[in-house]
Design an enzyme around this catalytic site. Structure first.
Site, PDB file in Angstrom:
ATOM      1  N   LYS A 180      -9.377   2.960  10.226  1.00 43.03           N
ATOM      2  CA  LYS A 180      -8.367   3.979   9.944  1.00 43.03           C
ATOM      3  C   LYS A 180      -7.387   3.417   8.913  1.00 43.03           C
ATOM      4  CE  LYS A 180      -4.285   5.122  10.930  1.00 43.03           C
ATOM      5  NZ  LYS A 180      -3.818   5.830   9.731  1.00 43.03           N
ATOM      6  N   GLY A 234      -0.047  -4.428   9.750  1.00 44.10           N
ATOM      7  CA  GLY A 234       1.031  -3.460   9.579  1.00 44.10           C
ATOM      8  C   GLY A 234       2.326  -4.033  10.124  1.00 44.10           C
ATOM      9  N   SER A 235       3.215  -3.156  10.507  1.00 43.93           N
ATOM     10  CA  SER A 235       4.550  -3.593  10.919  1.00 43.93           C
ATOM     11  C   SER A 235       4.523  -4.235  12.303  1.00 43.93           C
ATOM     12  CB  SER A 235       5.492  -2.395  10.930  1.00 43.93           C
ATOM     13  OG  SER A 235       5.036  -1.457  11.882  1.00 43.93           O
ATOM     14  N   THR A 236       5.538  -5.036  12.566  1.00 48.43           N
ATOM     15  CA  THR A 236       5.610  -5.710  13.860  1.00 48.43           C
ATOM     16  C   THR A 236       5.781  -4.699  14.992  1.00 48.43           C
ATOM     17  OG1 THR A 236       6.331  -7.800  12.933  1.00 48.43           O
ATOM     18  CG2 THR A 236       7.011  -7.360  15.193  1.00 48.43           C
ATOM     19  N   GLY A 239       2.458  -3.127  15.630  1.00 45.23           N
ATOM     20  CA  GLY A 239       1.589  -4.204  16.120  1.00 45.23           C
ATOM     21  C   GLY A 239       1.831  -4.506  17.594  1.00 45.23           C
ATOM     22  N   GLU A 256      -1.837  -8.798  12.174  1.00 45.25           N
ATOM     23  CA  GLU A 256      -1.196  -9.366  10.976  1.00 45.25           C
ATOM     24  C   GLU A 256       0.038  -8.526  10.696  1.00 45.25           C
ATOM     25  OE1 GLU A 256      -1.933 -12.014   9.346  1.00 45.25           O
ATOM     26  OE2 GLU A 256      -3.881 -12.475  10.200  1.00 45.25           O
ATOM     27  N   CYS A 290       3.955  -8.237   2.688  1.00 51.57           N
ATOM     28  CA  CYS A 290       4.333  -8.927   3.925  1.00 51.57           C
ATOM     29  C   CYS A 290       4.841 -10.328   3.614  1.00 51.57           C
ATOM     30  CB  CYS A 290       3.141  -8.975   4.864  1.00 51.57           C
ATOM     31  SG  CYS A 290       1.679  -9.698   4.128  1.00 51.57           S
ATOM     32  N   GLU A 389      12.848  -7.016   8.202  1.00 53.85           N
ATOM     33  CA  GLU A 389      11.958  -6.879   7.051  1.00 53.85           C
ATOM     34  C   GLU A 389      12.313  -5.584   6.319  1.00 53.85           C
ATOM     35  OE1 GLU A 389       7.815  -5.759   7.683  1.00 53.85           O
ATOM     36  OE2 GLU A 389       7.243  -7.278   6.236  1.00 53.85           O
TER      37      GLU A 389
HETATM   38  P1  NAP Z   1       2.864   0.550   9.764  1.00 54.92           P
HETATM   39  O1  NAP Z   1       3.835   1.657   9.719  1.00 54.92           O
HETATM   40  O2  NAP Z   1       2.899  -0.399  10.906  1.00 54.92           O
HETATM   41  O3  NAP Z   1       1.423   1.229   9.689  1.00 54.92           O
HETATM   42  C1  NAP Z   1       0.244   0.464   9.590  1.00 54.92           C
HETATM   43  C2  NAP Z   1      -0.926   1.293  10.056  1.00 54.92           C
HETATM   44  O4  NAP Z   1      -0.766   1.571  11.445  1.00 54.92           O
HETATM   45  C3  NAP Z   1      -1.048   2.637   9.352  1.00 54.92           C
HETATM   46  O5  NAP Z   1      -2.422   2.924   9.165  1.00 54.92           O
HETATM   47  C4  NAP Z   1      -0.425   3.581  10.368  1.00 54.92           C
HETATM   48  O6  NAP Z   1      -0.888   4.895  10.246  1.00 54.92           O
HETATM   49  C5  NAP Z   1      -0.902   2.954  11.659  1.00 54.92           C
HETATM   50  N1  NAP Z   1      -0.120   3.346  12.839  1.00 54.92           N
HETATM   51  C6  NAP Z   1       1.167   3.752  12.896  1.00 54.92           C
HETATM   52  N2  NAP Z   1       1.503   4.054  14.174  1.00 54.92           N
HETATM   53  C7  NAP Z   1       0.408   3.825  14.940  1.00 54.92           C
HETATM   54  C8  NAP Z   1       0.123   3.940  16.327  1.00 54.92           C
HETATM   55  N3  NAP Z   1       1.036   4.381  17.205  1.00 54.92           N
HETATM   56  N4  NAP Z   1      -1.113   3.602  16.766  1.00 54.92           N
HETATM   57  C9  NAP Z   1      -2.041   3.159  15.908  1.00 54.92           C
HETATM   58  N5  NAP Z   1      -1.838   3.042  14.564  1.00 54.92           N
HETATM   59  C10 NAP Z   1      -0.626   3.361  14.100  1.00 54.92           C
HETATM   60  O7  NAP Z   1       2.937  -0.326   8.455  1.00 54.92           O
HETATM   61  P2  NAP Z   1       2.989   0.188   6.961  1.00 54.92           P
HETATM   62  O8  NAP Z   1       4.312   0.821   6.736  1.00 54.92           O
HETATM   63  O9  NAP Z   1       1.772   0.976   6.648  1.00 54.92           O
HETATM   64  O10 NAP Z   1       2.851  -1.204   6.164  1.00 54.92           O
HETATM   65  C11 NAP Z   1       3.897  -2.083   5.965  1.00 54.92           C
HETATM   66  C12 NAP Z   1       3.921  -3.146   7.053  1.00 54.92           C
HETATM   67  O11 NAP Z   1       2.701  -3.870   7.051  1.00 54.92           O
HETATM   68  C13 NAP Z   1       4.991  -4.204   6.814  1.00 54.92           C
HETATM   69  O12 NAP Z   1       5.620  -4.511   8.034  1.00 54.92           O
HETATM   70  C14 NAP Z   1       4.208  -5.408   6.323  1.00 54.92           C
HETATM   71  O13 NAP Z   1       4.817  -6.650   6.525  1.00 54.92           O
HETATM   72  C15 NAP Z   1       2.956  -5.273   7.087  1.00 54.92           C
HETATM   73  N6  NAP Z   1       1.898  -6.023   6.435  1.00 54.92           N
HETATM   74  C16 NAP Z   1       1.452  -7.197   7.000  1.00 54.92           C
HETATM   75  C17 NAP Z   1       0.477  -7.961   6.355  1.00 54.92           C
HETATM   76  C18 NAP Z   1      -0.037  -9.245   6.938  1.00 54.92           C
HETATM   77  O14 NAP Z   1      -1.140  -9.628   6.592  1.00 54.92           O
HETATM   78  N7  NAP Z   1       0.699  -9.938   7.799  1.00 54.92           N
HETATM   79  C19 NAP Z   1      -0.054  -7.510   5.150  1.00 54.92           C
HETATM   80  C20 NAP Z   1       0.431  -6.329   4.595  1.00 54.92           C
HETATM   81  C21 NAP Z   1       1.389  -5.593   5.262  1.00 54.92           C
HETATM   82  P3  NAP Z   1      -0.116   6.007   9.364  1.00 54.92           P
HETATM   83  O15 NAP Z   1       0.932   5.327   8.570  1.00 54.92           O
HETATM   84  O16 NAP Z   1      -1.195   6.614   8.576  1.00 54.92           O
HETATM   85  O17 NAP Z   1       0.487   6.976  10.354  1.00 54.92           O
END
Ligand code: NAP
Ligand code: MG
Length: 496
Positions: A180, A234-236, A239, A256, A290, A389
């Site tokens: 997804k 994704g976000s903490t 996660g 991650e 990130c 962050e």
């Molecule tokens: P996010 O809001 O956590 O979303 C990540 C993914 O999770 C999206 O596909 C989102 O879907 C999905 N999601 C959201 N709520 C969910 C739930 N309740 N159940 C299952 N899946 C769910 O993060 P983002 O805003 O896309 O990305 C930025 C974040 O990613 C930052 O915190 C960044 O640090 C982190 N990141 C970490 C790394 C690493 O390797 N450590 C690398 C890159 C980014 P939708 O958004 O489509 O609703």
């Protein structure tokens, strides 16, 4: 208005309409134009994708292919990605507004992840263990087996690169995959699935892509009873929620997550390099990474000179169309993120920071998503802007003099993803690298990563590692097999 491309989900080797007619729009952040739509999928769509992945795993025996045959297919995947790297890079840029020069670099190296894990697939061995048993001679061997069906969820900032971190080792391990992607950047994954199926000959059901919101499709995926492993970037906060669900279901989760990484400049650093490294850390990718070096720690003896030169360089950054190879900083990916960035700047000023540079939307650029590279000085480590962050082009500058105090403040964060250290003193560099709690440390560099070096977070930045040998282990479970060589079972009431 350009023609709007209409995509379906990709399930069991073909594009498949969703159960739902609702659709999400994909827009180009540079000018706000909508250019594609994808289904806002349903739990039923998830179920069909998981069933296809289960069938590919069990009935079609993806895991049971000879390692060399599976590796050959994974190498074909790499070759197809190489052939389409420029097309994929353009799709990435149109989804999230990141620079074409960054995305084409990522897409032209993406195949390396698949080649590396194809080699791992062919060369990885099991173990034999010199076990002891009081009842006589035993032989023990350990084999590794794939978990099965992986549910993977990825963010929008580097959509396909972060997918490759998961997909390449999962395929090598013999797992099948339901992905997804972020609703904001789903098209590149759908096109990748089509290419892998049609051009690389990946068997049906091995890589499936479902689209839709995290709260509907993402939740249904991680909570599906037929998923064996979850892999999330994704976000903490999300996660943590995914980790809880995986814990309830007793399946392993690789997470991650976010970061708030210190980028530390000592008074003996090569300042030309350090300034470039600090820029690279926080303004590359418009700070939407990130790994962002969002807390810049400067030794007090070089603080004034560094801030002057850093500000000069920041004011020279070329903002513009991310498709133009000369552009250095593109837009923030979404208006909501732009508003979040501005809120953080406002909060920082209320808490006592100084706006050294930037903070505004330049008036000569289209759309609503451009933000000047922003430098905040007089930041204390306990301020909101130094603890949370942000995911935007906002550098928080802090100063230090004493090494112990520096280490304490650098580690005084919930996160532990990465850190940069700028010094010409190699003893000090290694001393600080040893003391910092983070999964990646750069000495006189920043923001480099590749397929064979493990990557992941300490503390709230994650669980598990991607890339390298450890990246493959995330998709394998071990089985220990005991063989009696003595030919006699003596005492049935005793362990051993
Ligand atoms: P996010 O809001 O956590 O979303 C990540 C993914 O999770 C999206 O596909 C989102 O879907 C999905 N999601 C959201 N709520 C969910 C739930 N309740 N159940 C299952 N899946 C769910 O993060 P983002 O805003 O896309 O990305 C930025 C974040 O990613 C930052 O915190 C960044 O640090 C982190 N990141 C970490 C790394 C690493 O390797 N450590 C690398 C890159 C980014 P939708 O958004 O489509 O609703
Ligand atoms: Mg989000």
């Amino acid at each position: 208005m350009p023609d709007i491309e209409k995509y379906d989900q990709f399930i069991d080797g073909e594009f498949a309409p969703s159960e739902s007619d609702d659709r999400a729009e994909v827009t180009f952040p540079y000018n706000g134009d909508t250019w594609a739509t994808v289904p806002l999928g349903t739990p039923d769509d998830v179920d069909r994708a998981v069933t296809a992945a289960r069938d590919a795993f069990e009935r079609d025996n993806w895991a049971g292919l000879q390692p060399s045959d599976r590796a050959a297919l994974i190498r074909d995947v790499a070759a197809v990605i190489d052939d389409h790297a420029n097309e994929l890079a353009e799709l990435e840029t149109r989804q999230n507004g990141k620079l074409i020069r960054e995305m084409s670099g990522q897409m032209n190296s993406l195949g390396d992840w698949f080649r590396y894990y194809a080699s791992e697939c062919e060369t990885r061995d099991g173990d034999t263990i010199p076990v002891e048993s009081k009842d006589g001679e035993m032989f023990n061997y350990v084999v590794e087996e794939p978990y099965g069906v992986v549910g993977a969820i990825t963010p929008w900032n580097s959509p396909l690169l972060l997918t490759a971190f998961k997909l390449a080792p999962a395929l090598a391990a013999g797992c099948t995959f339901v992905h997804k992607p972020s609703t904001q950047t789903p098209v590149s994954a759908l096109r990748l699935a089509e290419l892998l199926s049609d051009e690389a000959g990946l068997p049906d059901g091995v890589y499936n892509v479902i689209t839709g919101s995290g709260s509907t499709v993402g939740d249904a995926l991680i909570d599906h009873e037929d998923i064996d492993k979850v892999s999330f970037t994704g976000s903490t906060s999300v996660g943590r929620h995914i980790g809880k669900t995986a814990g309830e279901n007793l399946i392993p989760a690789s997470l991650e997550l976010g970061g708030k990484s210190p980028n530390i400049v000592f008074d003996d650093a090569n300042l030309d390099n350090a300034i470039n490294g600090v820029i690279k850390g926080i303004f590359a990718a418009t700070g939407q990474t990130c790994l962002a070096g969002s807390r810049v720690f400067l030794h007090e003896d070089i603080t004034d000179e560094f801030i002057d030169r850093f500000t000069d360089r920041a004011s020279d950054i070329t903002l513009g169309d991310p498709r133009d190879p000369e552009t250095e900083m593109g837009p923030v990916a979404f208006r909501e993120q732009w508003e979040t960035d501005r809120d953080y700047i406002r909060t920082a000023l209320e808490e006592g920071a100084t706006l050294q540079f930037g903070g505004e939307q330049p008036d000569d650029l289209p759309g609503q998503c451009f933000l000047e590279p922003t430098i905040l000085t007089d930041v204390e480590n306990n301020m909101t802007v130094a603890q949370e962050e942000i995911f935007g082009p906002i550098a928080s500058v802090l100063t230090f003099s004493d090494e112990d105090d520096l280490i304490e403040r650098a580690n005084d964060t919930d996160f532990g993803l990465a850190a940069g250290i700028w010094t010409e003193n190699f003893r000090k560099a290694h001393r600080i690298a040893d003391a910092i709690e983070a999964g990646t440390i750069w000495i006189n560099e920043y923001r480099t990563l590749t397929y064979n070096s493990p990557f992941g977070g300490y503390k709230d930045s994650g669980l598990g590692r991607e890339n390298g040998h450890e990246g493959l282990e995330e998709y394998l479970q071990t089985k220990s097999v005991w063989v009696d060589l003595a030919g006699e079972v003596k005492d049935p009431f005793k362990l051993g």
